[in-house]
Design a protein around this motif. Structure first.
Motif, short mmCIF file in Angstrom:
data_model
loop_
_atom_site.label_atom_id
_atom_site.label_comp_id
_atom_site.label_asym_id
_atom_site.label_seq_id
_atom_site.Cartn_x
_atom_site.Cartn_y
_atom_site.Cartn_z
N UNK A 1 4.72 -7.99 -2.03
CA UNK A 1 4.27 -8.88 -3.10
C UNK A 1 2.79 -8.57 -3.33
N UNK A 2 2.48 -7.94 -4.46
CA UNK A 2 1.14 -7.41 -4.68
C UNK A 2 0.16 -8.51 -5.12
N UNK A 3 -1.04 -8.41 -4.62
CA UNK A 3 -2.10 -9.37 -4.92
C UNK A 3 -2.72 -9.01 -6.27
N UNK A 4 -2.17 -9.57 -7.35
CA UNK A 4 -2.62 -9.22 -8.70
C UNK A 4 -3.17 -10.44 -9.45
N UNK A 5 -3.52 -11.49 -8.71
CA UNK A 5 -4.02 -12.69 -9.37
C UNK A 5 -2.89 -13.62 -9.76
N UNK B 1 6.77 -4.83 -5.40
CA UNK B 1 7.21 -3.44 -5.26
C UNK B 1 8.24 -3.35 -4.15
N UNK B 2 9.40 -2.78 -4.46
CA UNK B 2 10.44 -2.50 -3.48
C UNK B 2 10.50 -0.99 -3.28
N UNK B 3 10.41 -0.56 -2.00
CA UNK B 3 10.41 0.87 -1.69
C UNK B 3 11.51 1.18 -0.70
N UNK B 4 12.24 2.26 -0.97
CA UNK B 4 13.30 2.72 -0.08
C UNK B 4 13.28 4.24 -0.11
N UNK B 5 12.68 4.83 0.93
CA UNK B 5 12.54 6.28 0.91
C UNK B 5 11.69 6.69 -0.28
N UNK C 1 11.00 0.52 -6.96
CA UNK C 1 11.35 -0.44 -8.01
C UNK C 1 10.21 -1.44 -8.11
N UNK C 2 9.65 -1.60 -9.30
CA UNK C 2 8.57 -2.57 -9.52
C UNK C 2 9.12 -3.73 -10.33
N UNK C 3 9.05 -4.92 -9.76
CA UNK C 3 9.51 -6.13 -10.43
C UNK C 3 8.29 -6.87 -10.96
N UNK C 4 8.08 -6.82 -12.27
CA UNK C 4 6.94 -7.42 -12.97
C UNK C 4 5.64 -6.68 -12.65
N UNK D 1 18.78 -10.56 -6.08
CA UNK D 1 18.94 -10.61 -4.63
C UNK D 1 18.78 -9.20 -4.11
N UNK D 2 17.88 -9.02 -3.14
CA UNK D 2 17.66 -7.71 -2.52
C UNK D 2 18.23 -7.74 -1.11
N UNK D 3 19.12 -6.81 -0.81
CA UNK D 3 19.64 -6.64 0.54
C UNK D 3 19.12 -5.32 1.09
N UNK D 4 18.38 -5.43 2.19
CA UNK D 4 17.72 -4.27 2.78
C UNK D 4 18.43 -3.89 4.07
N UNK D 5 18.78 -2.63 4.20
CA UNK D 5 19.47 -2.13 5.39
C UNK D 5 18.59 -1.07 6.03
N UNK D 6 18.23 -1.29 7.31
CA UNK D 6 17.43 -0.29 8.01
C UNK D 6 17.54 -0.56 9.50
#
Length: 268
Positions: free
Chosen positions: A1-5, A11-15, A19-22, A139-144
């Motif tokens: 969750x980026x500190x943009x005011x 930002x979601x990163x996988x390898x 994906x940037x949400x807003x 909904x984000x499901x993260x597998x690692x």
């Protein structure tokens, strides 16, 4: 969750999939992206615009101008603002494909799945009176790794307010049960109802809000509702990162960081 005011940018990163949400209210998002990605990385696979308001959309225009974007996912909502027109023009000039968000859609990354829970026909109808209720909800499901059942889950709520929350609680009660909740509408009193919290049962809540913002976000009533849930806020903690590494979850913040996820993550 980026500190943009005062706004949202997640930002979601996988390898090598990003994906940037807003994108927040201005070009600050570009600086924040440079802080959390490798130098020279200027590719975003998907941009998600949750709804056409400045504090979520303005930064995406600068992102479209500077980054290689593979796809834009957005709600089928209209706006008469000059800013929204600029957003559409930026997409068309760069020939970026657009997909309208529909409940039930899924996007697959190497180690995560994004499921669109909203908007649906009912919420698009509600959005005619209040555009916040037409927000894209993911909904984000993260597998690692092998720990924590091999995954954790997060709910990204845009700016949905109580009527949309109640509708989603009725339609998707099981899919709303998540580990992490991105608090709706920056902690506004019109969102994050007790009903939503009973269904989501989050162990960690994240608030994206600007320091000293004019709206008083997050509001005291919402903070009271979250009192028994670990809470991190961009106005206090800066950029907040939650990562699945080596079978465990880790929390980190660009400023002071505190809180945990049922004792599992390590705050650094």
């Amino acid at each position: 969750v980026l500190d943009i005011g005062q706004g949202d940018a997640i930002l979601l990163r996988s390898g090598d999939v990003d994906v940037l949400v807003d994108g927040g209210p201005d070009a600050t998002v570009l600086q924040r992206l440079s802080e959390v990605r490798p130098i020279g990385d200027r590719k975003l696979d998907v941009l998600v615009l949750t709804h056409p308001q400045k504090d979520h959309m303005a930064g995406l225009i600068t992102v479209l101008e500077r980054e290689e974007v593979g796809l834009v996912l957005m709600p089928e909502l209209t706006s008469e603002s000059d800013l929204f027109r600029s957003f559409i023009v930026a997409m068309k000039e760069r020939h970026v494909p657009v997909r309208f968000a529909r409940a039930g859609q899924q996007l697959e990354g190497r180690s995560f799945t994004l499921t669109v829970l909203a908007p649906d026909a009912r919420l698009r109808e509600l959005a005619r009176q209040n555009v916040n209720n037409g927000s894209v909800v993911l909904r984000a499901d993260v597998r690692e790794g092998s720990g924590f059942g091999g995954r954790f889950s997060a709910l990204l709520t845009g700016d949905i307010e109580r009527p949309a929350e109640l509708h989603l609680a009725r339609r998707w009660p099981h899919l709303l049960d998540v580990d992490v909740l991105k608090v709706g509408h920056h902690g506004s009193k019109t969102s994050t109802s007790e009903r939503l919290l009973r269904v989501t049962k989050p162990q960690l809540a994240l608030v994206s809000a600007g320091k000293g913002n004019q709206y008083g976000h997050p509001t005291p009533v919402v903070l009271s509702r979250l009192r028994n849930i670990a809470l991190l806020r961009t106005d206090l903690h800066g950029t907040v990162s939650l990562a699945a590494r080596d079978g465990r979850l880790e929390l980190s913040c660009s400023r002071d960081c505190s809180g945990d996820l049922a004792g599992n993550p390590r705050a650094r």
